[in-house]
Design a protein around this motif. Structure first.
Motif, PDB file in Angstrom:
ATOM      1  N   PRO A 143     -70.891  32.257  -7.306  1.00  0.00           N
ATOM      2  CA  PRO A 143     -71.487  33.579  -7.324  1.00  0.00           C
ATOM      3  C   PRO A 143     -72.687  33.599  -6.381  1.00  0.00           C
ATOM      4  O   PRO A 143     -73.346  32.586  -6.185  1.00  0.00           O
ATOM      5  N   GLY A 144     -72.925  34.707  -5.803  1.00  0.00           N
ATOM      6  CA  GLY A 144     -74.041  34.790  -4.881  1.00  0.00           C
ATOM      7  C   GLY A 144     -73.649  34.514  -3.455  1.00  0.00           C
ATOM      8  O   GLY A 144     -74.431  34.711  -2.530  1.00  0.00           O
ATOM      9  N   ALA A 145     -72.400  34.038  -3.245  1.00  0.00           N
ATOM     10  CA  ALA A 145     -71.924  33.873  -1.875  1.00  0.00           C
ATOM     11  C   ALA A 145     -71.854  35.249  -1.225  1.00  0.00           C
ATOM     12  O   ALA A 145     -71.653  36.247  -1.906  1.00  0.00           O
ATOM     13  N   PRO A 146     -72.035  35.276   0.078  1.00  0.00           N
ATOM     14  CA  PRO A 146     -72.034  36.589   0.719  1.00  0.00           C
ATOM     15  C   PRO A 146     -70.703  37.310   0.516  1.00  0.00           C
ATOM     16  O   PRO A 146     -69.657  36.689   0.441  1.00  0.00           O
ATOM     17  N   ALA A 147     -70.763  38.608   0.403  1.00  0.00           N
ATOM     18  CA  ALA A 147     -69.553  39.412   0.251  1.00  0.00           C
ATOM     19  C   ALA A 147     -68.705  39.258   1.507  1.00  0.00           C
ATOM     20  O   ALA A 147     -69.227  38.924   2.564  1.00  0.00           O
ATOM     21  N   PRO A 148     -67.389  39.489   1.379  1.00  0.00           N
ATOM     22  CA  PRO A 148     -66.546  39.342   2.560  1.00  0.00           C
ATOM     23  C   PRO A 148     -67.037  40.257   3.675  1.00  0.00           C
ATOM     24  O   PRO A 148     -67.482  41.358   3.426  1.00  0.00           O
ATOM     25  N   GLU A 149     -66.955  39.716   4.870  1.00  0.00           N
ATOM     26  CA  GLU A 149     -67.379  40.530   6.003  1.00  0.00           C
ATOM     27  C   GLU A 149     -66.551  41.789   6.070  1.00  0.00           C
ATOM     28  O   GLU A 149     -65.421  41.829   5.647  1.00  0.00           O
ATOM     29  N   GLU A 150     -67.123  42.782   6.616  1.00  0.00           N
ATOM     30  CA  GLU A 150     -66.359  43.988   6.904  1.00  0.00           C
ATOM     31  C   GLU A 150     -65.171  43.583   7.772  1.00  0.00           C
ATOM     32  O   GLU A 150     -65.341  42.924   8.789  1.00  0.00           O
ATOM     33  N   VAL A 151     -63.993  43.919   7.320  1.00  0.00           N
ATOM     34  CA  VAL A 151     -62.813  43.525   8.079  1.00  0.00           C
ATOM     35  C   VAL A 151     -62.536  44.573   9.139  1.00  0.00           C
ATOM     36  O   VAL A 151     -62.433  45.752   8.846  1.00  0.00           O
ATOM     37  N   ALA A 152     -62.449  44.118  10.370  1.00  0.00           N
ATOM     38  CA  ALA A 152     -62.115  45.054  11.440  1.00  0.00           C
ATOM     39  C   ALA A 152     -60.709  45.570  11.206  1.00  0.00           C
ATOM     40  O   ALA A 152     -59.850  44.834  10.716  1.00  0.00           O
ATOM     41  N   PRO A 153     -60.435  46.817  11.543  1.00  0.00           N
ATOM     42  CA  PRO A 153     -59.069  47.323  11.351  1.00  0.00           C
ATOM     43  C   PRO A 153     -58.082  46.442  12.108  1.00  0.00           C
ATOM     44  O   PRO A 153     -58.365  46.004  13.219  1.00  0.00           O
ATOM     45  N   GLY A 154     -56.968  46.171  11.481  1.00  0.00           N
ATOM     46  CA  GLY A 154     -55.962  45.377  12.154  1.00  0.00           C
ATOM     47  C   GLY A 154     -56.270  43.897  12.189  1.00  0.00           C
ATOM     48  O   GLY A 154     -55.644  43.169  12.947  1.00  0.00           O
ATOM     49  N   ARG A 155     -57.216  43.438  11.415  1.00  0.00           N
ATOM     50  CA  ARG A 155     -57.489  41.996  11.363  1.00  0.00           C
ATOM     51  C   ARG A 155     -57.305  41.478   9.937  1.00  0.00           C
ATOM     52  O   ARG A 155     -57.257  42.255   8.988  1.00  0.00           O
ATOM     53  N   GLU A 156     -57.219  40.152   9.830  1.00  0.00           N
ATOM     54  CA  GLU A 156     -57.009  39.549   8.523  1.00  0.00           C
ATOM     55  C   GLU A 156     -58.288  39.583   7.679  1.00  0.00           C
ATOM     56  O   GLU A 156     -59.386  39.637   8.210  1.00  0.00           O
ATOM     57  N   PHE A 157     -58.085  39.539   6.357  1.00  0.00           N
ATOM     58  CA  PHE A 157     -59.205  39.276   5.472  1.00  0.00           C
ATOM     59  C   PHE A 157     -59.619  37.831   5.667  1.00  0.00           C
ATOM     60  O   PHE A 157     -58.776  36.944   5.753  1.00  0.00           O
ATOM     61  N   ARG A 158     -60.904  37.589   5.723  1.00  0.00           N
ATOM     62  CA  ARG A 158     -61.371  36.214   5.859  1.00  0.00           C
ATOM     63  C   ARG A 158     -61.264  35.505   4.507  1.00  0.00           C
ATOM     64  O   ARG A 158     -61.501  36.108   3.462  1.00  0.00           O
ATOM     65  N   GLN A 159     -60.895  34.241   4.569  1.00  0.00           N
ATOM     66  CA  GLN A 159     -60.829  33.436   3.344  1.00  0.00           C
ATOM     67  C   GLN A 159     -61.148  32.008   3.746  1.00  0.00           C
ATOM     68  O   GLN A 159     -60.496  31.465   4.654  1.00  0.00           O
ATOM     69  N   SER A 160     -62.143  31.415   3.125  1.00  0.00           N
ATOM     70  CA  SER A 160     -62.532  30.066   3.538  1.00  0.00           C
ATOM     71  C   SER A 160     -61.449  29.066   3.145  1.00  0.00           C
ATOM     72  O   SER A 160     -60.688  29.311   2.202  1.00  0.00           O
ATOM     73  N   PRO A 161     -61.366  27.950   3.861  1.00  0.00           N
ATOM     74  CA  PRO A 161     -60.383  26.933   3.463  1.00  0.00           C
ATOM     75  C   PRO A 161     -60.557  26.502   2.006  1.00  0.00           C
ATOM     76  O   PRO A 161     -59.557  26.238   1.319  1.00  0.00           O
ATOM     77  N   ALA A 162     -61.784  26.457   1.518  1.00  0.00           N
ATOM     78  CA  ALA A 162     -61.997  26.058   0.111  1.00  0.00           C
ATOM     79  C   ALA A 162     -61.425  27.114  -0.835  1.00  0.00           C
ATOM     80  O   ALA A 162     -60.786  26.784  -1.840  1.00  0.00           O
ATOM     81  N   ASP A 163     -61.635  28.393  -0.510  1.00  0.00           N
ATOM     82  CA  ASP A 163     -61.085  29.454  -1.359  1.00  0.00           C
ATOM     83  C   ASP A 163     -59.560  29.452  -1.307  1.00  0.00           C
ATOM     84  O   ASP A 163     -58.896  29.705  -2.311  1.00  0.00           O
ATOM     85  N   ARG A 164     -59.036  29.168  -0.131  1.00  0.00           N
ATOM     86  CA  ARG A 164     -57.575  29.099   0.002  1.00  0.00           C
ATOM     87  C   ARG A 164     -57.025  27.916  -0.799  1.00  0.00           C
ATOM     88  O   ARG A 164     -55.985  28.019  -1.450  1.00  0.00           O
ATOM     89  N   ALA A 165     -57.753  26.801  -0.751  1.00  0.00           N
ATOM     90  CA  ALA A 165     -57.279  25.603  -1.452  1.00  0.00           C
ATOM     91  C   ALA A 165     -57.281  25.800  -2.959  1.00  0.00           C
ATOM     92  O   ALA A 165     -56.507  25.163  -3.676  1.00  0.00           O
TER      93      ALA A 165
END
Lengths: 272, 579
Positions: A143-165
């Motif tokens: 908790p307290g990690a920065p909110a996901p960056e604003e996703v540019a239209p037509g781009r992927e949602f960012r997800q860190s390798p740790a969150d993906r894992a």
């Protein structure tokens, strides 16, 4: 590769296959087939050899033959296995007993009715609900990690390798049905969602991209995660070696945190 | 009689993407298996899109993706179609990510991309080495979300045509044996490839090309069927795919002298040359005695020789993170742990570049009939498909076929009662004659064993219509296939029941395999040049003057009638391929 069963000294293995067509047979029987053993032979190859050479009435499901499609889960010598991933030599026995997955209605021989299994899959809303970049789950970075960056239209949602894992194990499920078939809680309560559907629910609940506010409540109702009594049969039965029981306990923790109003497990929803 | 406005045959990626495109309409998917069991699930290494996420490929563009694809195709791909695919790749991959596809990630959170064969940039997006599994589950999830209506474990048997338009399908419910008619205004085939007519194939056991054979018999031409891809690295014995990603991550190919022999075949690209080149190199090493042979009496599975794929220098952590399925399969099926030992691999049939002739929207020459995915030939893969482009093909052209079917149906004149009855009558008649045909097959009591016939066909195709081709063996193959077709008329079945009768199903699919084998072998004989996957020892050069054209095969009672069609060139002039 084949010390246990050298091709020369044990050329024949015996498949004892449960046969049952409920439209014709009063009760199941076992047919015994002598099958010439070849190095590298899998149980699926043995069954297909029987179909091709001995008994064209044998019914079974098969597709990828590489442990990816989930068609051929069955009981082999009394345990849950994928027929395609099970080497005959690894059974260390010339007698091989093959039965359909228990606790699902038999359609014919090794083919079982999985419509109830998939009804439960559908009941957990088994799809990502996303699209606005808002997370329902806190990232693994806490908790307290920065909110996901604003996703540019037509781009992927960012997800860190740790969150993906964090949900990697749950993504490799092939929905073969072995876990739910093995679960004593399911045996005694057929309405229990069961480990496969709950694991699918967890896969999304733990995905930082998922925004379904009702995700955890959906999984923690009357027939949901609290019916899991940590018997670990599902984990033992899983041919993909997914730690299913652990995932279900993570879901319980998410549900508890949600009830207590803490972070994670949909905590962000309260702020939206 | 079952009615739907749109009927999609096949529940893999192309079929599901078409279904998602048609969500909200009266659309159904009919499939041989529960959709998650489709062969798309086995795709491993990834899907190409010029996202430019990899620091080594930041200036990648769709134009460069298109060029690599066209060069890889040995200039047989239609360049306008490839440009569409490369352009739409980005949208489709981002869409799949937004739908939940669990792509692997770079440290900055973007979709991870790895190098792949024949590509100038690391543009292959991946989910470990289970990308097909990740995408298929994602597409199925989205189809379920949109109320997917599926007929599972149904076998398509015949495409019904009335007044020059596709108007329905005859299919059999495998669970009951019931033959049923479907009336539809548009039919989309997404039925996959035909790999299982080869002895050594990486394909799922289901991939016998049944949809291609049904379309062919309905009068729709098949295109470029002689172009069969042999994947360089399949597991010795079982021919389970060992992903190109293993070489993308840095794996070496070694012969029995421990040499990285690719330096003699593609000094620059080495292990990451296109698949046709690497497969021929491996087969040459084996044929010339620099491969490995199993000890006498210990032949495993499909046999043949092999070389080594060495991943040991990648280390356990990288193998576990990027190539977990390679390790799982190697350990469980071959008893070899790639962390400690090289993997025994050999080339095997992997992909059918040819297929049902379509335009860039999946439309065929038959109005109302569309095709997408491996069953179709647009053509974006030409004579040799690049790794990472088949998953892309399924979702780009699955979507386009769905959209085109909708435009087609919405543009139809509202059929009056007479028109609708015409379609119904045609489907009913087709059902009756198919019921008679199935009943006759169930009584079949000839001397020929269909399983033995199928196995002989498979051996023949691997040996004589394989990686290396030549006039005489091809002529023998054509004659042998004609003999097999005659023998097929005298088969017997072992089981005469109707419920889940796999004996019947396999006999039905063998008929289609024989038709397709004939088209492939005769096409390979006809095309007197070497281009991409088609390598003629007697014509080792590419011949653009005579053969820069697509092959079309039309069904006739006497066998295929061949015609040709020009290749669309936009801006990439054919040149010699060097890697």
């Amino acid at each position: 590769m084949d010390q246990a069963l050298g091709a020369a000294d044990t050329p024949t293995v015996y498949f004892n296959v449960q046969r049952y067509d409920p439209e014709v047979d009063a009760k199941p029987r076992y047919d015994r087939f002598a099958v010439p053993y070849e190095p590298g032979m899998t149980v699926l190859q043995g069954l297909l050899w029987i179909l091709d050479h001995v008994d064209g009435s044998l019914a079974l499901r098969y597709s990828c033959r590489e442990a990816a499609c989930g068609s051929c889960a069955m009981l082999v010598n009394g345990w849950y296995r994928l027929a395609c991933k099970t080497q005959v030599k690894d059974l260390r026995s010339k007698e091989i007993t093959v039965q359909p997955l228990p606790h699902y209605p038999v359609i014919k021989d090794l083919v079982v009715d999985m419509s109830g299994f998939f009804a439960k899959y559908r009941a957990v809303q088994p799809y990502l609900v996303g699209g606005d970049g808002q997370r329902a789950v806190e990232p693994a970075s806490g908790p307290g990690a920065p909110a996901p960056e604003e996703v540019a239209p037509g781009r992927e949602f960012r997800q860190s390798p740790a969150d993906r894992a964090a949900f990697e194990d749950a993504t490799i499920c092939i929905l073969c049905g072995a876990c739910t078939s093995s679960c004593p809680s399911f045996w005694t309560n057929p309405d229990y969602l069961g480990p496969a559907a709950l694991l699918k629910g967890y896969r999304f609940a733990a995905d930082t991209r998922d925004c379904l506010a009702e995700r955890v409540p959906l999984l923690s109702g009357e027939d949901g995660i609290y019916r899991c009594h940590t018997i670990f049969n599902c984990t033992a039965a899983c041919p993909k070696e997914i730690p299913i029981t652990e995932a279900l306990q993570s879901l319980k923790r998410m549900a508890s945190r949600r009830l207590l109003g803490g972070g994670g497990g949909g905590g962000r929803q309260a702020a939206r | 009689m079952i009615r739907h406005r749109y009927l999609i045959v096949g529940g893999g990626l192309a079929g599901l993407r078409a279904a998602v495109e048609l969500a909200g309409q009266d659309v159904a998917v009919l499939a041989r298996v529960q959709p998650l069991r489709s062969h798309s699930v086995a795709a491993a290494g990834g899907i190409n899109a010029a996202l430019g996420n990899n620091p080594d490929g930041a200036d990648d563009t769709p134009e460069k993706h298109a060029f690599d694809t066209i060069k890889g195709s040995d200039y047989l791909a239609d360049q306008d179609a490839v440009e569409i695919m490369a352009r739409e790749a980005i949208d489709r991959v981002i869409e799949a990510e937004h739908w939940g596809c669990p792509f692997s990630r770079f440290p900055d959170g973007r979709i991870a991309q790895r190098p792949f064969g024949g590509a100038g940039f690391p543009r292959t997006c991946y989910a470990a080495d289970r990308t097909g599994h990740a995408l298929l589950h994602t597409l199925y999830e989205q189809a379920v979300r949109r109320g997917l209506h599926a007929y599972e474990e149904w076998v398509a048997l015949e495409l019904v045509v009335a007044e020059g338009r596709a108007c329905g399908l005859v299919a059999m419910n495998l669970l009951t044996g019931q033959v049923e008619g479907f009336v539809a205004q548009a039919v989309i085939f997404a039925t996959g490839g035909a790999g299982r007519m080869y002895l050594r194939s990486s394909n799922a056991l289901l991939n016998t090309g049944s949809g291609m054979a049904i379309a062919y018999r309905a009068g729709v031409p098949l295109k470029d069927m002689e172009f069969i891809q042999f994947h360089p690295t399949t597991l010795y014995g079982s021919n389970i795919l060992i992903t190109e990603g293993a070489r993308g991550e840095g794996g070496y190919l070694l012969n029995n002298k421990g040499q990285r022999f690719m330096e003699r075949y593609a000094a620059k690209a080495m292990e990451l040359a296109p698949r046709d080149i690497v497969a021929r190199a491996i087969q040459t090493e084996i044929d010339e005695g620099r491969g490995f042979q199993p000890p006498p009496g210990a032949q495993v599975g499909s046999g043949g020789g092999y070389v080594h794929l060495d991943l040991r220098h990648l280390g356990e952590a990288k193998i576990n993170e990027r190539l977990p399925k390679v390790r799982e399969i190697s350990v469980h099926i071959a008893g070899v742990d790639p962390v400690y030992e090289p993997i025994p691999i050999q080339p095997a049939q992997h992909y059918t570049m040819g297929g049902i002739d379509t335009d860039n929207d999946g439309a065929t020459q038959l109005p109302g009939f569309f095709a997408a995915g491996e069953a179709a030939c647009v053509s974006v893969h030409g004579a040799n498909r690049l790794g990472g482009n088949s998953l892309l093909d399924t979702i780009v052209f699955g979507r386009r076929a769905g959209a085109a079917a909708r435009r087609y149906v919405e543009g139809l004149e509202p059929a009056g009662p007479a028109g609708q009855e015409g379609a119904v009558a045609q489907v009913e008649a087709a059902v009756r004659s198919m019921q008679e045909k199935i009943a006759k097959l169930l009584r079949a009591d000839g001397p020929e064993d269909p399983a033995a016939l199928r196995d002989r066909l498979r051996s023949l195709m691997s040996e004589q219509v394989g990686i290396f081709r030549e006039r005489e063996p091809l002529e023998q193959a054509v004659a042998a296939i004609a003999d097999f077709k005659e023998r097929y008329r005298h088969i017997h079945l072992r089981h005469r029941g109707t419920r889940y009768n796999l004996d019947l199903y396999q006999a039905v699919e063998l008929e289609g395999m024989l038709d397709l084998a004939e088209v492939i072998a005769r096409g390979a004989l006809l095309r007197e040049e070497s281009r991409g996957s088609q390598y003629r020892r007697d014509f080792p050069q590419r011949d653009d003057a005579n053969w820069l054209k697509h092959t079309l095969a039309y069904h006739t009672a006497e066998g295929p009638r061949f015609a040709f069609k020009p290749v669309t060139i936009t801006r990439y002039e054919p040149q010699e391929r060097r890697y």
